[in-house]
Design an enzyme around this catalytic site. Structure first.
Site, PDB file in Angstrom:
ATOM      1  N   GLN A   1     102.662 -38.191  57.143  1.00 43.53           N
ATOM      2  CA  GLN A   1     103.327 -38.573  55.889  1.00 43.53           C
ATOM      3  C   GLN A   1     102.525 -38.097  54.683  1.00 43.53           C
ATOM      4  O   GLN A   1     102.948 -37.213  53.964  1.00 43.53           O
ATOM      5  CB  GLN A   1     103.554 -40.082  55.873  1.00 43.53           C
ATOM      6  N   ASP A   2     101.362 -38.700  54.464  1.00 42.08           N
ATOM      7  CA  ASP A   2     100.464 -38.217  53.429  1.00 42.08           C
ATOM      8  C   ASP A   2      99.032 -38.496  53.881  1.00 42.08           C
ATOM      9  O   ASP A   2      98.813 -39.168  54.885  1.00 42.08           O
ATOM     10  CB  ASP A   2     100.774 -38.833  52.055  1.00 42.08           C
ATOM     11  N   PRO A   3      98.027 -37.958  53.183  1.00 41.96           N
ATOM     12  CA  PRO A   3      96.645 -38.092  53.664  1.00 41.96           C
ATOM     13  C   PRO A   3      96.182 -39.551  53.695  1.00 41.96           C
ATOM     14  O   PRO A   3      96.705 -40.413  52.984  1.00 41.96           O
ATOM     15  CB  PRO A   3      95.835 -37.284  52.638  1.00 41.96           C
TER      16      PRO A   3
END
Length: 227
Positions: free
Chosen positions: A67-69
């Site tokens: 999804q995101d870091p």
């Protein structure tokens, strides 16, 4: 992220694949530099923002979408789910991935959370959003990374080479229509997050299933072993 031409930031095959969004990548660089100027940090560190695209485009056989870091300082390294070798304890999602890795393949638990060997062997570890503010999950969603990573995925499917996409969770599953356009097969399961891993991630055997699908498509299998 420094203001440099795309072909100086990523592998040549990826530079060609991402050319349609080169201006958008430049705009994202401007956004990140503005964040720093305003006193707001971002993760991962600048040199690692495009790290997923520094491995050969033509060698990608498996796509694992995040999804995101990780928003925890010191965790994000530019490859989805991966962390630096010295990170301990592991993020819970990664610990669950390793639990399934051991159950699926019979390999011993990895010694650290660094997934670089997978990236070197043809696994694209790609987050949909490539940066995040520290301690602020999803803070850079909708800021402009999504067109870049969608272009990357479309470029992979356009190769018409064997590709297995491992889609963990609802967000990743939204990519199915794009992936259906190429010679790609998707493996879906719940996300390895502690909130959902027990609802179908454990026991999903994504690693052995990916290799079985690659073999059926006439491609070499991935060596999933980690030190």
């Amino acid at each position: 992220m420094t203001a440099r031409p795309l072909n100086e930031l990523v592998e040549p095959g990826w530079a060609r694949a991402l050319q349609p969004v080169a201006e958008q990548v430049a705009r994202m660089g401007q956004f990140l530099r503005a964040e720093i100027a305003a006193g707001r940090r971002y993760l991962p560190a600048g040199p690692n923002v495009l790290r997923a695209f520094t491995y050969p485009f033509d060698e990608v056989k498996v796509l694992i979408v995040g999804q995101d870091p990780y928003p925890t300082p010191g965790h994000a390294v530019g490859l989805s789910f991966s962390v630096a070798p010295d990170v301990s304890p592991l993020p819970r999602s990664l610990a669950n991935i390793f639990q399934e890795y051991t159950a699926d393949l019979g390999h011993p638990p990895p010694s650290c959370g660094d997934l670089t060997p997978w990236a070197q062997r043809g696994v694209l570890l790609l987050n949909r959003v490539l940066t995040v503010r520290p301690s602020n999950p999803a803070s850079h969603r909708g800021k402009g990374w999504e067109p870049v990573t969608e272009c990357a995925i479309r470029a992979l499917t356009a190769r018409q080479q064997p590709l297995v996409a491992i889609l963990w969770g609802r967000d990743a599953s939204t990519l199915k229509p794009i992936l259906a356009q190429g010679n790609c097969v998707a493996i879906e399961s719940p996300h390895p997050s502690p909130l959902s891993a027990s609802r179908g991630f454990f026991g999903s055997r994504p690693f052995s299933r990916a290799n079985k699908l690659l073999a059926e498509m006439g491609a070499d299998e991935i060596d999933w072993r980690l030190p």
